[in-house]
Every structure is written in structure tokens, then in C-alpha cells.
Design a protein around this motif. Structure first.
Motif, PDB file in Angstrom:
ATOM      1  N   VAL A   6       0.840  -1.184   0.000  1.00  0.00           N
ATOM      2  CA  VAL A   6       0.000   0.000   0.000  1.00  0.00           C
ATOM      3  C   VAL A   6       0.886   1.250   0.000  1.00  0.00           C
ATOM      4  CG1 VAL A   6      -0.236   0.046   2.530  1.00  0.00           C
ATOM      5  CG2 VAL A   6      -1.974   1.137   1.096  1.00  0.00           C
ATOM      6  N   LYS A   7       0.558   2.191  -0.889  1.00  0.00           N
ATOM      7  CA  LYS A   7       1.338   3.437  -1.015  1.00  0.00           C
ATOM      8  C   LYS A   7       0.388   4.594  -1.306  1.00  0.00           C
ATOM      9  CE  LYS A   7       5.480   1.205  -2.925  1.00  0.00           C
ATOM     10  NZ  LYS A   7       6.360   1.125  -4.123  1.00  0.00           N
ATOM     11  N   ASN A   8       0.882   5.787  -1.076  1.00  0.00           N
ATOM     12  CA  ASN A   8       0.096   6.971  -1.411  1.00  0.00           C
ATOM     13  C   ASN A   8      -0.013   7.107  -2.934  1.00  0.00           C
ATOM     14  OD1 ASN A   8      -1.384   9.258  -0.898  1.00  0.00           O
ATOM     15  ND2 ASN A   8       0.385  10.596  -0.622  1.00  0.00           N
ATOM     16  N   LYS A   9      -1.134   7.690  -3.380  1.00  0.00           N
ATOM     17  CA  LYS A   9      -1.410   7.979  -4.796  1.00  0.00           C
ATOM     18  C   LYS A   9      -1.791   6.745  -5.627  1.00  0.00           C
ATOM     19  CE  LYS A   9      -0.240  12.277  -4.065  1.00  0.00           C
ATOM     20  NZ  LYS A   9      -1.302  13.297  -3.912  1.00  0.00           N
ATOM     21  N   LEU A  10      -1.924   5.574  -4.977  1.00  0.00           N
ATOM     22  CA  LEU A  10      -2.315   4.376  -5.738  1.00  0.00           C
ATOM     23  C   LEU A  10      -3.806   4.403  -6.061  1.00  0.00           C
ATOM     24  CD1 LEU A  10      -0.463   1.400  -3.970  1.00  0.00           C
ATOM     25  CD2 LEU A  10       0.116   2.491  -6.150  1.00  0.00           C
ATOM     26  N   THR A  11      -4.160   3.759  -7.191  1.00  0.00           N
ATOM     27  CA  THR A  11      -5.572   3.559  -7.544  1.00  0.00           C
ATOM     28  C   THR A  11      -5.933   2.128  -7.147  1.00  0.00           C
ATOM     29  OG1 THR A  11      -5.371   5.091  -9.398  1.00  0.00           O
ATOM     30  CG2 THR A  11      -7.268   3.590  -9.408  1.00  0.00           C
ATOM     31  N   VAL A  12      -6.962   1.985  -6.304  1.00  0.00           N
ATOM     32  CA  VAL A  12      -7.243   0.680  -5.681  1.00  0.00           C
ATOM     33  C   VAL A  12      -8.733   0.353  -5.763  1.00  0.00           C
ATOM     34  CG1 VAL A  12      -5.274   0.813  -4.092  1.00  0.00           C
ATOM     35  CG2 VAL A  12      -7.491   1.810  -3.422  1.00  0.00           C
ATOM     36  N   ALA A  13      -9.055  -0.910  -5.391  1.00  0.00           N
ATOM     37  CA  ALA A  13     -10.455  -1.360  -5.314  1.00  0.00           C
ATOM     38  C   ALA A  13     -10.902  -1.278  -3.865  1.00  0.00           C
ATOM     39  CB  ALA A  13     -10.585  -2.786  -5.831  1.00  0.00           C
ATOM     40  N   VAL A  14     -12.028  -0.584  -3.623  1.00  0.00           N
ATOM     41  CA  VAL A  14     -12.511  -0.360  -2.260  1.00  0.00           C
ATOM     42  C   VAL A  14     -13.892  -0.996  -2.094  1.00  0.00           C
ATOM     43  CG1 VAL A  14     -13.163   1.364  -0.532  1.00  0.00           C
ATOM     44  CG2 VAL A  14     -11.230   1.795  -2.070  1.00  0.00           C
ATOM     45  N   ALA A  15     -14.006  -1.877  -1.082  1.00  0.00           N
ATOM     46  CA  ALA A  15     -15.313  -2.432  -0.712  1.00  0.00           C
ATOM     47  C   ALA A  15     -15.908  -1.523   0.352  1.00  0.00           C
ATOM     48  CB  ALA A  15     -15.151  -3.855  -0.182  1.00  0.00           C
ATOM     49  N   THR A  16     -17.009  -0.882   0.017  1.00  0.00           N
ATOM     50  CA  THR A  16     -17.614   0.091   0.928  1.00  0.00           C
ATOM     51  C   THR A  16     -18.422  -0.618   2.013  1.00  0.00           C
ATOM     52  OG1 THR A  16     -19.485   0.285  -0.584  1.00  0.00           O
ATOM     53  CG2 THR A  16     -17.710   1.881  -0.837  1.00  0.00           C
ATOM     54  N   ASN A  17     -18.774   0.122   3.054  1.00  0.00           N
ATOM     55  CA  ASN A  17     -19.555  -0.452   4.153  1.00  0.00           C
ATOM     56  C   ASN A  17     -20.874  -1.036   3.634  1.00  0.00           C
ATOM     57  OD1 ASN A  17     -17.697   0.172   6.151  1.00  0.00           O
ATOM     58  ND2 ASN A  17     -18.577   2.213   6.540  1.00  0.00           N
ATOM     59  N   GLY A  18     -21.224  -2.239   4.112  1.00  0.00           N
ATOM     60  CA  GLY A  18     -22.443  -2.928   3.663  1.00  0.00           C
ATOM     61  C   GLY A  18     -22.207  -3.900   2.538  1.00  0.00           C
ATOM     62  N   THR A  19     -21.022  -3.851   1.932  1.00  0.00           N
ATOM     63  CA  THR A  19     -20.704  -4.760   0.831  1.00  0.00           C
ATOM     64  C   THR A  19     -20.424  -6.169   1.383  1.00  0.00           C
ATOM     65  OG1 THR A  19     -19.736  -2.979  -0.464  1.00  0.00           O
ATOM     66  CG2 THR A  19     -19.094  -5.224  -1.066  1.00  0.00           C
ATOM     67  N   THR A  20     -20.862  -7.207   0.634  1.00  0.00           N
ATOM     68  CA  THR A  20     -20.568  -8.588   1.008  1.00  0.00           C
ATOM     69  C   THR A  20     -19.588  -9.180   0.002  1.00  0.00           C
ATOM     70  OG1 THR A  20     -22.762  -8.865   1.990  1.00  0.00           O
ATOM     71  CG2 THR A  20     -21.537 -10.869   1.475  1.00  0.00           C
ATOM     72  N   LEU A  21     -18.459  -9.663   0.506  1.00  0.00           N
ATOM     73  CA  LEU A  21     -17.449 -10.333  -0.320  1.00  0.00           C
ATOM     74  C   LEU A  21     -17.474 -11.828  -0.038  1.00  0.00           C
ATOM     75  CD1 LEU A  21     -14.435  -7.853   0.134  1.00  0.00           C
ATOM     76  CD2 LEU A  21     -16.185  -7.835  -1.651  1.00  0.00           C
ATOM     77  N   TYR A  22     -16.925 -12.620  -0.980  1.00  0.00           N
ATOM     78  CA  TYR A  22     -16.944 -14.075  -0.843  1.00  0.00           C
ATOM     79  C   TYR A  22     -15.549 -14.671  -1.066  1.00  0.00           C
ATOM     80  CZ  TYR A  22     -21.971 -13.326  -1.166  1.00  0.00           C
ATOM     81  OH  TYR A  22     -23.265 -12.900  -0.953  1.00  0.00           O
ATOM     82  N   PRO A  23     -14.547 -14.285  -0.256  1.00  0.00           N
ATOM     83  CA  PRO A  23     -13.213 -14.866  -0.431  1.00  0.00           C
ATOM     84  C   PRO A  23     -13.197 -16.332   0.004  1.00  0.00           C
ATOM     85  CG  PRO A  23     -13.280 -13.485   1.526  1.00  0.00           C
ATOM     86  CD  PRO A  23     -14.604 -13.323   0.853  1.00  0.00           C
ATOM     87  N   ASN A  24     -12.633 -17.199  -0.846  1.00  0.00           N
ATOM     88  CA  ASN A  24     -12.552 -18.643  -0.541  1.00  0.00           C
ATOM     89  C   ASN A  24     -13.913 -19.230  -0.178  1.00  0.00           C
ATOM     90  OD1 ASN A  24      -9.676 -18.620  -0.829  1.00  0.00           O
ATOM     91  ND2 ASN A  24      -9.516 -17.745   1.226  1.00  0.00           N
ATOM     92  N   ASP A  25     -14.954 -18.753  -0.883  1.00  0.00           N
ATOM     93  CA  ASP A  25     -16.326 -19.229  -0.680  1.00  0.00           C
ATOM     94  C   ASP A  25     -16.864 -18.935   0.724  1.00  0.00           C
ATOM     95  OD1 ASP A  25     -16.529 -20.224  -3.274  1.00  0.00           O
ATOM     96  OD2 ASP A  25     -15.569 -22.107  -2.711  1.00  0.00           O
ATOM     97  N   GLU A  26     -16.241 -18.015   1.440  1.00  0.00           N
ATOM     98  CA  GLU A  26     -16.731 -17.615   2.748  1.00  0.00           C
ATOM     99  C   GLU A  26     -17.372 -16.225   2.653  1.00  0.00           C
ATOM    100  OE1 GLU A  26     -13.558 -17.808   5.513  1.00  0.00           O
ATOM    101  OE2 GLU A  26     -13.289 -19.977   5.334  1.00  0.00           O
ATOM    102  N   LYS A  27     -18.442 -16.036   3.413  1.00  0.00           N
ATOM    103  CA  LYS A  27     -19.178 -14.770   3.363  1.00  0.00           C
ATOM    104  C   LYS A  27     -18.524 -13.757   4.310  1.00  0.00           C
ATOM    105  CE  LYS A  27     -23.984 -13.204   3.381  1.00  0.00           C
ATOM    106  NZ  LYS A  27     -25.375 -13.617   3.655  1.00  0.00           N
ATOM    107  N   LEU A  28     -18.176 -12.581   3.781  1.00  0.00           N
ATOM    108  CA  LEU A  28     -17.532 -11.530   4.573  1.00  0.00           C
ATOM    109  C   LEU A  28     -18.260 -10.214   4.327  1.00  0.00           C
ATOM    110  CD1 LEU A  28     -15.208 -10.444   6.362  1.00  0.00           C
ATOM    111  CD2 LEU A  28     -13.879 -10.159   4.243  1.00  0.00           C
TER     112      LEU A  28
END
Length: 805
Positions: free
Chosen positions: A87-109
Motif C-alpha cells: 500500500v502506497k500513497n497515490k495508488l488507484t485501488v479497489a474499495v469495498a464500501t460499508n455494507g458490501t458482502t465479499l466471498y473470499p474462498n467461498d466464505e461470506k464476509l
């Protein structure tokens, strides 16, 4: 079977949602058992946006964490805590906002506002693996700096969404084992519902042979088993990963992508129902493909690296030296394509369903290919499917070249079935009149050709892919499927059939015995009639199953004993030791002349304590032979059997047993199952078993009404005697002898004591017997009673050499 909603829309241009399509398919007989949503990226990246890091500082309470400020294109920037090393300053990144549900390794987050080591974090800067966009890494995903903050990530990445129908397909509907087949049915119903639809099948008009540099010779030695066989050679193939559209199509319906060539063969099979197989051309010895049955048993290693014994009944695809494939079922290990393959031979065929099913069952193999061949595919799609696959390969491998003629061996064409359908018969079977024009439209929408029309009949030509439509009744069923069973009006009148008493006696007996056993604390079980050969009595000729699924299901059972013992063992292994079970079932045998017989029996099993639950005020004693005998006698009493005879009984199943007969027919057998038989299942506990021969009971059951008598108003007198008899004399014989002295006066005889041992002569035993005496017309005098007792003693002394003690 899984069917894709999007795939169906490629064949039919309709605007119905997936729920409406599901209802129509179920109404057509293609029952939708479930609907699931497919997303190529779980969650479809909803709530994930592009962010730009505008500031970064060290977390005051954690060495490895950083506090970032991220611009996501909104008025206020977000403070997000991140621990990624890159992580560094000025990078363009993907942000999961509050309320978003992710599924890493088939697990609900679920992402939510949280304090991390005392500092507020509003969201999450994501890595590729957390978004299911790439493999696991230790850092965050870095995007192109040209992408604007606030851009939704699912607008950048292509996401494939679909609805998948799980269809419970009946075995007769071989025509619906593909998206084309389901689309045909769906179109027929939609046309009937006044939709204007055409079935859009992909064109193969662009197919043409580019050169003929690769030679291949195909010989079909058994034309009855390989009724049609097509093949072609393609070179300059590059075996690689499939494009995303193809992988998504296959993955959505549960097929794992392998490589571009194998994936195309699977795609075409799922699309039009024609299984295909690709061989490495350079591994085909002698450039020759031979379809034949083997002349002797041989060993053959299949793609799963298992060596199998090929029999003379198996159809093989061979080269000039050795087998390459178990036809229509499974490929060989040494003939399949690999990353080094440059030239392929592509096969499309129609194999005999019966022969192929026998082979698949024999080898205990079930593949997507064999599943379709066993039920029967469309012989007229064989060539089309091959051309379709070739064009798809050329689309994915642009440098590939068709380098041989398309060989099509179809010596005896499979003709369409011809049926004459009467309008009157339709009305008689359906129960209401359907307009002739509607009938003709439905038939035409099902691709059934109308070859002739008269006032009373239709001459029909049934396409070969409808191998389940062979009779008028089958066509009427097809008409009703499309017309809609729900549109057939029900009659106001209710018809009821009366069953004669003799025909209904069996079901009555079943209910009587079932209710009685349940009232005694028994539970009914249902087990499989198929059993391993080792469970059958060696003295009986068991009925063997041809092409059984496994050795454990290779014979029809000759006894119910092992079916129940298997259930008892299952329960004992789970600390359920006190069991009272029964089952209505059948046993099967064949005699010396190989004539088969089927017999209905009731198996009764008792094990452990008499009472299934422990209680301080109940008899928790163990079950024994006499308890089992009491159950048997209670059944005999409740169904009203008369003139029964008790006999000793022995066979390999019992340590000791008795039988009950009427005439020469054995009604009941009961006893302690031998330790040897129990050891086959692994049971150490004693198990008592009773078997009722239902067929023999039906012969001797009496349906006369029960007669009730008034309770006698005259007193009953009890008398006891103790006698000494030989130890081989049975009480039942003594009881019968006592009753025969005067059946009208002697109401009951019971044994209350048996003694053997000390103070008795060798070979003798003592019986304590009580009997009740009563006259229904008067009070017996003491003199009359004493005279009757003397007659009883005299009879016992004469018949059994008994001595009064």
C-alpha cells in the motif's frame, strides 16, 4: 440435469423471467426441482468501487498497519486502515464500501464500519483474491491510474450472471438431455400460448474442408452396435485454456473446464445432446480407427488411470494395434489429447443404447457421455454436432486447419416411426374434446410431421430423437403436455370401484398385523430386496442380477434375516441396543429347473430388552425365545388361525427354532439367529427372528365373522397338579391331551413350573400344571370336578407314563 436460462434464450427470443420459464417447464413434465443463481464472480462486485489513496500514515498502535485516506468520488473521503505491504500513497485501488458482502474462498464476509486498534476504518482496500479476480497474494490490487475514482468495479470487469434450472429428468425423455431439447419443448408450449417464436439453431454452413493431407481410415466391424460413426481430422491445434465465455457456460452448469478442445466437446454435448470425443491423431497407430467388440478379455487403462478388464461384450474404439477408448463411455489413458497435441481426430457417433448400458453397468462407470448414449440420442444430429464442434475449434484456434474429409458411415438409416392417430381416441383418453386445428398445431410445434390428414385420423412421422414415442397413447401424452393438464376439466361425477372381500384380504391382514405390532412397541422398517451373494442360503438357488451395480447388490434375497440384521447393526453401532422391528417384504428363489418363485413374508426382529425405554416400574428383562414365541402366538390369535401344529425346526439360520404349521403349510418360523449368521454382519448381541409366510396364511385365513358369547354366570374352578414325565416330552402335547378329555369343561391349561435336576430320577422332569374348569349351564359339584381331574391324571399316565408327585 442443469439447464441454463441464458442458454435457452440463445435458442428462443422471449421476454419471460426465469420463474415463469420454470413454471412452464414443470408444467411440460420437465420438473424444475430447484433454481439457483450463478455469478462468475460471487457477489458480482456490488458495492466495490475504484478509489484513489490521497494520504497515508503509520497506525499509532500497530507497526504493520497504515491509516489511509481514500477518495471514492463522493463528497467525503474515507479513512481506511490497511495492512498490505504494497500500500502506497497515490495508488488507484479497489474499495469495498460499508455494507458490501465479499466471498473470499467461498466464505461470506460483510464489510462494516469498525475500530481497529483504536482507529476508525470505513471500508476495505481489497486484494485480487478477496474479490475472486485472481490468485491469493499478500498485497492489495493496484488498478490503472487513469480510471476515475468512484467507478463501479463491475463496470470494468466482465461478469457473467445466469439462472440455473435443476431439472428432474425422467429416463424416457432422452430428447431433453440438452439445451436444444429443452428449448424445443419450451417453444412448443409458447407457440400454443400464442407466442410467435422460431428455434434459432447455430448455422454450420461455413464448414468446408481446407485440405486433405491427413489420412484416416475408419472401419465399423459391428454395425448393429455403432449404427452411425463420423470422424474428421484437424491440425495446427493449440491446446490451451478456454476463453472466458466458454468457461462461464460450462461452470454455470457444474462442468469443470479442462482445456479448449475438451471444453468444446462438452459444450456441444450440453448444447445439442451429442457426445463427442477427441483423440490425439499422432497416437492413432496406422492412421486407422476400428470400431469393434474384442475377441477375448484384455486389460485396458482408462483416463482415470484404473486398469479395467474388457469383456467380449464391450464395444471398443481401436487403432491398428490396441484399444483407444471404451466406446461412448470412457477414453483410454494413452490416446487422449495433451498440451503437446497438434493434430486431433474428432469423433461423433450413435452407439446402441442397450449394449452401451450393459458395458457401463458392468464397469460401474457413469459419465455424461454414457448417460446420454444409454438413453438414446438423435442419430440425425451426429454429423451436425461434429461440424458445429469443428467450427468452434476454428473460432478458438484461428490457425487450425480441417485436413481430412468428414467421414460419415451410416449404412442403415434409422427411420422415423409412423403412427396413425385417431381424433376419437384422443377425446376418449383425454376426457374432453380438443379442437382438431389445435391438435395439428401442437403436433407440428413438436416437430412431428403430419404426413396425411383425413376426417378421423392423422398420419404422423415421429422424429428419431423421440425414441419414447411409439404408440398412439404416447402421442396423446405429448399433446396433453403442451395443451396443459391443468386445462383438462375434471368431472363433477366421482367414480368409485368396489373391491371384493377376497381380493382385499391381503391388505386387511397387513393393516391388522401392522397395527398389532406397533401397539406392542415395534417399528416398521423398509430395506432393499437386493443383497450380496454371501447373505443367501447356500442350500437355496438364489436369483442373480445381471449387470448388477455392485457386488453388494448382486442377488435377490432368499431370506429377510440379513436385511433386518443390517438395520440392527446400524442401530447397535449408535448405542441403540433395544430393538423391536418388523418388515413386510418379498424373498426370491429358483428351483432346480430354474423356475423363479416370489414369496411375501413378514420379518419380525427382537433384540435387547423387552421394553425399549428404561423405567423403575416396568419389566426391563431381556427378550428371549419365549418372548418371541409370545409375539407369534398373539399374531395367530388376532388373525384367527385354527388347527395349528407346533414342530421343531432347524436350518443354518437358527441356533434353535420352532415352526407352526397348518396341514403341510408352514405358517411361522421363529428362533434365535445363529452366531455364525450374526457374525456376517458383525453383531454379538442375541437377535431373535420370526418369519410369517404371508402366502400360506392367505390360504388358511377364515373370513367368517367373530361370534361373541355371554360371560358365564357360573363359577370357574382352578386345579393344580404336579407330574413327573420323560424330559423329551413337550408341554404342548400334554396340554392338547388334557383339553381332549373334555373340551366343553376344560377352559384353560397353563404351565406354571418346570423343574429338572436334584432329587429327580435321571432323564425325568417335573411339570407344574394348572387348569380352569367351568360349565356354562350349571355349577359343577365337587364330585364332578374330582372325577374330571381323575380322568385327566389317568389320561396322562396312559399317554405319557406320567406319575403324580
Amino acid at each position: 440435469m442443469k439447464i441454463s436460462y441464458n442458454w435457452l434464450k440463445e435458442y428462443l427470443d422471449f421476454d419471460l423471467d426465469h420463474n415463469s420459464v420454470s413454471e412452464i417447464l414443470t408444467d411440460l413434465g420437465l420438473e424444475v426441482e430447484g433454481i439457483s443463481k450463478y455469478e462468475s464472480i460471487p457477489g458480482s462486485l456490488k458495492g466495490v468501487v475504484v478509489g484513489k489513496i490521497t494520504s497515508l500514515k503509520k497506525h499509532p498502535n500497530a507497526d504493520r498497519l497504515k491509516i489511509t485516506t481514500v477518495d471514492i468520488g463522493e463528497k467525503d473521503e474515507l479513512q481506511i486502515i490497511c495492512g498490505a505491504p504494497n500500500v502506497k500513497n497515490k495508488l488507484t485501488v479497489a474499495v469495498a464500501t460499508n455494507g458490501t458482502t465479499l466471498y473470499p474462498n467461498d466464505e461470506k464476509l460483510k464489510i462494516k464500519k469498525a475500530k481497529i486498534r483504536g482507529e476508525l476504518s470505513n471500508g476495505m482496500i481489497c486484494g485480487e483474491d478477496e474479490l475472486n479476480l485472481g490468485p491469493s497474494t499478500s498485497g492489495i490490487m493496484i488498478l490503472d491510474e487513469k480510471i476515475k475514482a468512484g467507478t463501479k468495479l463491475n463496470s470494468i470487469y466482465e461478469i457473467y450472471n445466469d439462472w440455473i434450472f435443476e431439472i428432474g429428468l425422467t429416463p424416457n425423455r432422452a430428447d431433453a438431455m440438452s439445451h436444444l431439447g429443452v428449448a424445443r419443448d419450451l417453444r412448443a408450449r409458447l407457440i400454443h400460448n400464442e407466442f410467435n417464436l422460431d428455434l434459432k439453431t447455430p448455422s454450420v454452413s461455413n464448414f468446408h474442408v481446407e485440405k486433405r493431407t491427413k489420412k484416416i481410415k475408419i472401419d465399423v466391424e459391428d454395425e448393429d452396435l455403432a449404427k452411425r460413426y463420423c470422424g474428421i481430422v484437424l491440425e495446427n491445434i493449440i491446446v490451451s485454456e478456454s476463453p472466458s465465455w466458454l468457461k462461464n457456460k460450462l461452470t454455470s452448469i457444474g462442468i469443470n473446464p479442462i482445456n479448449n478442445i475438451v471444453d468444446i466437446t462438452n459444450y456441444v454435448m450440453l448444447d445439442v445432446g451429442q457426445p463427442l470425443h477427441a483423440f490425439d491423431y499422432d497416437k492413432i497407430e496406422g492412421n486407422r480407427v476400428i470400431i469393434k467388440r474384442n475377441s477375448k478379455k484384455i486389460k485396458f487403462k482408462t483416463l482415470d488411470e484404473i486398469e479395467r478388464t474388457i469383456t467380449t461384450d464391450d464395444l471398443l474404439i481401436c487403432n491398428s494395434k490396441e484399444p483407444m477408448c471404451l466406446a461412448g463411455i470412457f477414453g483410454g489413458l494413452n490416446s487422449g489429447i495433451s498440451d503437446k497435441t497438434n493434430t486431433i481426430f474428432l469423433e461423433s457417433a450413435f452407439f446402441d443404447p442397450i449394449s452401451l448400458r450393459k458395458s457401463a453397468k458392468h464397469h460401474n462407470l457413469s459419465t455424461d457421455s454414457s448417460y446420454r448414449f444409454e438413453r438414446g440420442i438423435d442419430p440425425n444430429t451426429t454429423k451436425y454436432a461434429l461440424k458445429r464442434a469443428v467450427l468452434l475449434i476454428k473460432e478458438i484456434c484461428p490457425d487450425s486447419i480441417i485436413s481430412s474429409d468428414l467421414i460419415d458411415l451410416y449404412p442403415k438409416k434409422i427411420e422415423d416411426t409412423q403412427i396413425i392417430l385417431g381424433f376419437e381416441k384422443i377425446e376418449r383418453i383425454v376426457g374432453q374434446k380438443i379442437e382438431k386445428e389445435s391438435i395439428k398445431n401442437i403436433i407440428s410445434s413438436l416437430d412431428i410431421k403430419i404426413s396425411s390428414i383425413t376426417e378421423s385420423n392423422l398420419g404422423l412421422s415421429i422424429p428419431a430423437y423421440r425414441n419414447d414415442v411409439k404408440r398412439e397413447a404416447d402421442v396423446i401424452e405429448e399433446i396433453l403436455r403442451v395443451y396443459g393438464y391443468n386445462n383438462v376439466k375434471s368431472s363433477i361425477k366421482l367414480n368409485q370401484s368396489l373391491i371384493l372381500e377376497k381380493k382385499n384380504i391381503k391388505s386387511k391382514l397387513v393393516n391388522i398385523i401392522s397395527n398389532h405390532l406397533v401397539s406392542l412397541g415395534f417399528y416398521e422398517i423398509i430395506t432393499n430386496s437386493l443383497a450380496p451373494e454371501r447373505f443367501n442360503n447356500k442350500n437355496s438357488k438364489s436369483v442373480k442380477i445381471l449387470n448388477s451395480q455392485s457386488s453388494d447388490l448382486s442377488n435377490l434375497r432368499t431370506s429377510m434375516i440379513f436385511s433386518g440384521l443390517t438395520v440392527i447393526n446400524h442401530n447397535i453401532n449408535r448405542q441403540n441396543n433395544n430393538l423391536k422391528l418388523f418388515e413386510f417384504g418379498k424373498v426370491y428363489t429358483r428351483n432346480e429347473k430354474s423356475k423363479y418363485s416370489e414369496k411375501s413374508v413378514i420379518g419380525i426382529y427382537v433384540c435387547g430388552n423387552k421394553n425399549l425405554g428404561l423405567s423403575w416400574n416396568s419389566d426391563n428383562g431381556s427378550t428371549d425365545f419365549y418372548y418371541t414365541k409370545g409375539i407369534v402366538q398373539s399374531i395367530i390369535n388376532i388373525i384367527g388361525l385354527e388347527n395349528i401344529i407346533y414342530n421343531e425346526f432347524s436350518n443354518d439360520y437358527y441356533d434353535y427354532a420352532e415352526s407352526i404349521s397348518i396341514g403341510e403349510d408352514i405358517i411361522f418360523k421363529y428362533g434365535l439367529i445363529s452366531s455364525l449368521q450374526r457374525s456376517f454382519i458383525g453383531i454379538e448381541n442375541e437377535v431373535f427372528y420370526a418369519e410369517l409366510d404371508f402366502d400360506n396364511i392367505e390360504k388358511h385365513i377364515k373370513t367368517k365373522p367373530k361370534i361373541f358369547k355371554k360371560v358365564s354366570k357360573f363359577p370357574t374352578v382352578s386345579r393344580d397338579i404336579s407330574i413327573l414325565v420323560d424330559e423329551n416330552i413337550k408341554f404342548r402335547n400334554i396340554r392338547e391331551s388334557i383339553i381332549n378329555v373334555n373340551q366343553s369343561l376344560i377352559k384353560k391349561v397353563a404351565l406354571f413350573d418346570v423343574y429338572k435336576g436334584k432329587n429327580l430320577p435321571k432323564g425325568k422332569k417335573s411339570y407344574g400344571i394348572s387348569f380352569k374348569i367351568s360349565d356354562d349351564t350349571k355349577t359343577l359339584s365337587v364330585k364332578e370336578i374330582d372325577l374330571l381331574v381323575k380322568k385327566i391324571i389317568d389320561k396322562l399316565e396312559k399317554s405319557f407314563e406320567a406319575k403324580l408327585r
